[in-house]
Design a protein around this motif. Structure first.
Motif, mmCIF file in Angstrom:
data_model
loop_
_atom_site.group_PDB
_atom_site.id
_atom_site.type_symbol
_atom_site.label_atom_id
_atom_site.label_comp_id
_atom_site.label_asym_id
_atom_site.label_seq_id
_atom_site.Cartn_x
_atom_site.Cartn_y
_atom_site.Cartn_z
ATOM 1 N N THR A 196 0.845 -1.187 0.000
ATOM 2 C CA THR A 196 0.000 0.000 0.000
ATOM 3 C C THR A 196 0.874 1.228 0.000
ATOM 4 O O THR A 196 1.697 1.421 0.893
ATOM 5 C CB THR A 196 -0.919 0.028 1.228
ATOM 6 N N LYS A 198 1.562 5.410 0.056
ATOM 7 C CA LYS A 198 0.999 6.508 0.827
ATOM 8 C C LYS A 198 -0.244 7.029 0.122
ATOM 9 O O LYS A 198 -0.271 7.193 -1.079
ATOM 10 C CB LYS A 198 2.033 7.630 0.973
ATOM 11 N N GLY A 200 -3.042 5.310 0.388
ATOM 12 C CA GLY A 200 -3.925 4.144 0.351
ATOM 13 C C GLY A 200 -3.980 3.426 -0.978
ATOM 14 O O GLY A 200 -4.741 2.456 -1.124
ATOM 15 N N HIS A 201 -3.199 3.871 -1.976
ATOM 16 C CA HIS A 201 -3.213 3.197 -3.274
ATOM 17 C C HIS A 201 -2.521 1.841 -3.190
ATOM 18 O O HIS A 201 -1.435 1.721 -2.633
ATOM 19 C CB HIS A 201 -2.531 4.065 -4.323
#
Length: 218
Positions: A196, A198, A200-201
């Protein structure tokens, strides 16, 4: 392993890759590493090894008549938010497929690192100076896929995999666990893991390990 066919470009948005394109990247990396073997010398460090492999990949691409992608040299990432000459980093090898042309942020990132059984320092740097650059978004920001190429200087490769897998899960959690994939005939092993970035991708990394014992320090 299937190769990319000269068809209509796959992948929308530009950060995405099709299964066929992923197979092409893996095939070129493994064939290139094998083709580079005669020019890999004992004691050769990471940067010159990567240059030799990158050149070999270009030769393989030409031999296979793949005209719908480019293999590029060390790729500088500029900090577009800064007004000065700030460079975020340099990716060892990048590829561009046709559907990525015209978008400077769209590319296939391949980060190369030396690893090896009993080389705990190198195995640790594979994560901290390699994988972590994808996690922070320094490399492949919002991309669907990234690639790590491990130059195995000392066997057995399973010792390398165990060390890296343990560190990945310790630092990034169980989702980063290395999941075995079908190995290319010219690789030692191929794995996949989820990370993941930074914000939240989710990004998935392919981890390719190739035999570079010829480049081990004398």
């Amino acid at each position: 392993m299937a190769l990319l066919t000269p068809d209509v470009p796959f992948g929308q948005p530009a950060f995405a890759l099709s299964a066929d394109q992923i197979a092409t990247v893996l095939d070129l990396v493994c064939r290139g590493a094998q083709a580079a073997q005669p020019d890999i010398k004992s004691g050769m460090l990471e940067v010159p090894t990567t240059i030799v492999i990158r050149k070999a990949m270009r030769r393989v691409k030409k031999d296979l008549e793949l005209t719908n992608l480019e293999i590029r040299g060390e790729h500088e990432l500029e900090d577009m938010a800064a007004s000065d000459a700030t460079i975020l980093g340099r990716i060892d090898i990048t590829l561009k497929f046709l559907h990525q042309f015209g978008n400077e942020d769209a590319y296939v990132a391949i980060e190369c690192k030396r690893v090896g059984a009993s080389h705990s320092d190198l195995n640790a740097k594979y994560v901290s100076n390699g994988v972590d650059r994808f996690v922070t978004g320094q490399y492949g920001s919002e991309h669907q896929w990234g690639f790590m190429l491990g130059y195995v200087l000392a066997l057995p490769v399973q010792d390398v995999i165990n060390a890296i897998d343990k560190r990945l899960q310790t630092v990034y959690g169980a989702a980063a666990k290395l999941t075995p994939e079908a190995a290319h005939t010219l690789s030692l092993a191929i794995f996949e893991g989820a990370l993941t970035q930074k914000g939240g991708h989710a990004i998935r990394l392919k981890h390719v390990f190739v035999d570079m014992t010829a480049a081990a320090d004398a």
